[in-house]
Motif scaffolding. Structure first.
Motif, PDB file in Angstrom:
ATOM      1  N   ASN A  65      44.488  49.236  39.804  1.00 51.67           N
ATOM      2  CA  ASN A  65      44.001  47.952  39.282  1.00 51.67           C
ATOM      3  C   ASN A  65      45.421  47.029  39.356  1.00 51.67           C
ATOM      4  N   LEU A 103      35.203  45.946  38.617  1.00 56.82           N
ATOM      5  CA  LEU A 103      35.390  45.415  39.824  1.00 56.82           C
ATOM      6  C   LEU A 103      34.379  44.664  40.456  1.00 56.82           C
ATOM      7  N   TRP A 158      39.020  42.391  41.271  1.00 57.42           N
ATOM      8  CA  TRP A 158      39.250  42.803  39.860  1.00 57.42           C
ATOM      9  C   TRP A 158      38.757  42.167  38.649  1.00 57.42           C
TER      10      TRP A 158
END
Length: 776
Positions: A65, A103, A158
């Motif tokens: 991330n 996501l 993301w």
């Protein structure tokens, strides 16, 4: 043009995850990648191809991330596809918790050099990721009904607000599954409307593809399913296809009672009556389609706002209008409201014939009358009920003229601004600036027959000229307050009780006048919360009468700490209880979500949607909540409409003894037991099982943490009227039937056993919400 219409609908359905389609009898994996041929390398600082950690072998795509977009993970070319397609991603993850989004998949099926394409509506949620166990998450896509050659690519975005390199996703495999080349299949089922009024003709187009090298002869059967087990044969027809041919077959029949959400199941059989493929879609049948507008499980706010502005204030091309229409059809919308669109509302809805564009919404926004008229027509063509907002006040030049002509029609309340009037009269000049305050504002005296007739004629006029099929009153709805006087100084109502009676009588009189000219005209109203109607029982009863759409606007503030309803158990009982009260009065309940557009965190969206649907609530804003395997809850309520908002339903007191649930206290059910009658006329007992939020305050769970599933929930139901035990039971759900399954709207028969003087069932697990129905 028809191909373009289909492509627009295909795009809308795919983007919002509303792809219809049942079991595909002959599916095959047409493409896959497991990264085994890739080299170990960095794609960017937060995306890498890595060797799988032991005990697994091979290679994986590892995403850390780092925020923003990821590079493309893979790509494919020359995929010959048509109709329903599934993209399945097998993945693991660590460092994630809660039901919030993690996501977003950015995937695309593209056609040709023009790059017309369909986007994958994919999101992974924290609760779907486990470091020790790989999960397969599938996304259903609806491509064009005729076979075309597609390229495919996929990447990610993301969804988390903060970066955290310790949060990692490993993608093991991506595959595309579609109808195989071995047998003919159904590539599209498309009803022409989202809903049908009784007696209208339902028209359904069914596209069939023969991918084989031999001719095909067979048949199609179309069956309507509604309630729990009811069904009717809708249509049948022969099918003949040449090798490689794709063809559309058209069917029609009359829409009949009962009023209900319908599942249309289409079955393709070969010449020997063997089932080759099945496909489902959904639509409603009702006297007033507003009755079925149940997509209250969440709101897709950003996209909806874009579409709504296109339809309302903002300028729009024909292509944008077409996109707005197809968006609403894909969302299975039954009702659409045009907010404050008119030139002068009750004084004169339509603008002067020489003004295009015109100033609407109390002189605030320039709008196109031509666009509105066209959009209302297009909405009706797809089965959506178009509703006109009515502010109730009179303002602007036409109201001023009417006041000068008939001052005796008005109450002695209002405002007039000569300076702003002078500016408004120059509205076509370049220097003109809009003003949010009307230069003239007043109210009719609602008890006068002449005023009632004028109001009714205005509403009849917009029904006949514009095509509106209903109106929603705001601010003023033929209302009078105690102490108000007419223009001659005479009190219209001396007491609150008299004002309540006169307002209800005036409203009923206008409704009756409109019904003589437009029998199917439907009504909606603001001020529908218990705090607002405590002292006006006759008004709320009249508003509800005949299926009135009751807006409960106060609920949009319940997230505030000063509200007693920002506790989930209090909110639950308020929404479910008042929804039942509105239903018993004959109305349709429409509570606003928190903050009007929804609360701050995903878990709040989830639970406010659950309790609104249990309360029989509807929403005029399209949306569907599908986070963390919650499933399509709005579609569930639509499909099983008798269970979730049938007119016969009656909420039972929390002290009832008919139904008993054996489960931890964290499984809520005691204040959510109802009695009702099914479409088959048999009595029912219904109990909603809700795995409660772990934090009992709204907007106090920013990680959107949820409880683990509750397993083996035992539900007992006794005899009705001391005589007869239930003979059958079902569990209805939008969430997965088992921990390893995927979300699906289902009604599953439960084994029913005798336990003393009760009938007993066991629900294997409750993730968020399941509903048990006992039938006598």
């Amino acid at each position: 043009m028809r191909t373009e219409l289909k492509r627009n609908l295909c795009l809308a359905m795919a983007v919002f995850g509303l792809t219809a389609g049942g079991a595909q009898a002959e599916t095959a994996t047409v493409w896959s990648t497991d990264f085994s041929s890739e080299k170990v390398r960095d794609l960017n600082p937060s995306a890498k191809i890595v060797a799988a950690p032991a005990p697994a072998t091979g290679k994986l795509l590892m995403l850390s991330n780092g925020g923003g977009r990821t590079p493309a993970w893979c790509a494919a070319k020359e995929l010959r596809l048509a109709g329903p397609v599934t993209v399945a991603v097998r993945l693991r993850g660590k460092g994630f918790a809660g039901v919030g989004p993690v996501l977003n998949f950015n995937g695309y099926f593209r056609v040709g050099k023009n790059y017309w394409g369909v986007e994958i509506p994919g999101t992974v949620y924290g609760t779907q990721l486990d470091e020790t166990k790989a999960m397969t998450i599938s996304f259903n896509i609806l491509l064009a009904p005729q076979p075309e050659s597609y390229s495919f690519d996929i990447s990610g975005q993301w969804a988390l607000k903060e970066t955290n390199s310790a949060q990692t996703i490993w993608i093991e495999r991506i595959e595309i599954m579609a109808n195989g080349p071995a047998a003919s299949f159904i590539s599209r089922v498309e009803p022409d409307k989202t809903s049908y009024r009784l007696g209208q003709t339902a028209k359904v187009a069914v596209a069939v593809v023969n991918p084989t090298a031999t001719p095909f002869k067979g048949s199609l059967t179309l069956t309507e399913l509604f309630d729990l087990e009811e069904k009717t044969d809708a249509a049948t027809g022969a099918v003949e296809l040449a090798p490689g041919e794709a063809k559309e077959f058209n069917f029609s029949w009359k829409a009949k009672l009962p009023e209900a959400g319908r599942e249309l199941r289409v079955t393709l059989l070969d010449a020997g009556k063997k089932v080759l493929d099945t496909y489902t879609d959904f639509y409603g049948i009702a006297k007033d389609p507003s009755y079925l507008n149940t997509m209250a499980g969440g709101v897709i706010a950003p996209v909806w706002n874009n579409r709504y502005n296109c339809s309302y204030v903002g300028p729009a091309s024909y292509a944008q209008t077409l996109g707005f229409i197809q968006f609403n059809k894909a969302m299975r919308l039954q009702r659409f409201e045009y907010f404050s669109w008119s030139y002068n509302e009750l004084a004169q809805f339509m603008p002067p014939k020489d003004e295009e564009p015109y100033l609407g919404n109390e002189g605030i926004w320039w709008q196109s009358f031509k666009k509105f008229k066209n959009q209302v027509r297009m909405l009706k063509e797809i089965g959506v009920t178009p509703i006109s907002y009515v502010n109730g006040g009179l303002w602007g030049p036409e109201a001023y003229k009417l006041y000068q002509k008939h001052p005796e029609w008005f109450l002695a309340v209002g405002s007039f601004d000569m300076e702003w009037r002078a500016k408004y009269e120059r509205r076509n000049e370049f220097e003109f600036m809009q003003n949010k305050t009307p230069f003239f504002y007043c109210y009719f005296n609602p008890v006068l027959p002449e005023a009632r007739r004028y109001v009714a004629d205005q509403l009849i006029g917009i029904a006949k000229e514009m095509g509106f099929e209903g109106a929603r009153w705001d601010v003023w709805n033929m209302s009078v307050s105690p102490g108000q006087k007419d223009m001659f100084g005479k009190e219209v109502a001396k007491t609150a009780e008299e004002a309540d009676r006169l307002t209800a009588e005036s409203l009923a009189a206008v409704k009756a006048l409109v019904a003589k000219e437009v029998p199917e005209f439907t009504w909606g109203y603001n001020y529908g919360g218990p705090e607002e109607v405590e002292k006006t029982p006759l008004i709320i009863a009249e508003k509800c009468r005949g299926g009135g759409w009751i807006l409960d606007e106060i609920t949009c503030t319940y997230q505030e700490k000063t509200s007693p309803f920002h506790y989930w158990d209090a909110y639950r009982d308020r929404i479910v209880g008042w929804g039942d009260h509105i239903r018993q009065l004959g109305g349709i309940y429409n509570p606003f979500p928190f903050r009007r557009g929804g609360a701050l965190y995903t878990i709040d969206h989830l639970y406010e949607g659950i309790f609104r649907l249990i309360g029989g609530a509807r929403s005029y804003m399209p949306g569907e909540f599908n986070a963390g395997a919650a499933g399509k809850q709005g579609l569930m309520a639509f499909r099983y409409s008798d269970v979730f908002f049938g007119w016969s339903l009656r909420l039972q007191p929390a002290t009832q003894t008919l139904v008993k649930v054996t489960a931890p206290d964290t499984l809520w059910w005691k204040s959510m037991v109802l009695l009702g009658t099914g479409a088959n006329g048999r009595p029912r007992a219904i109990v909603h099982l809700v795995n409660s939020p772990p934090v009992n305050e709204v907007e106090e769970n920013p990680q959107s943490l949820v409880r683990p599933p509750v397993k083996d929930v035992v539900v007992n139901c006794g005899p009705q009227n001391g005589k007869k035990l239930p003979v059958k039971a079902w569990v209805i759900s939008a969430e997965p039937a088992t921990p390893d399954a995927e979300p699906a709207v289902t009604a599953t028969v439960l084994p029913l056993t005798r336990h003393g003087n009760t009938a007993q069932v066991t629900v294997p697990w409750v993730l968020y919400w399941k509903t048990v129905v006992f039938e006598y």
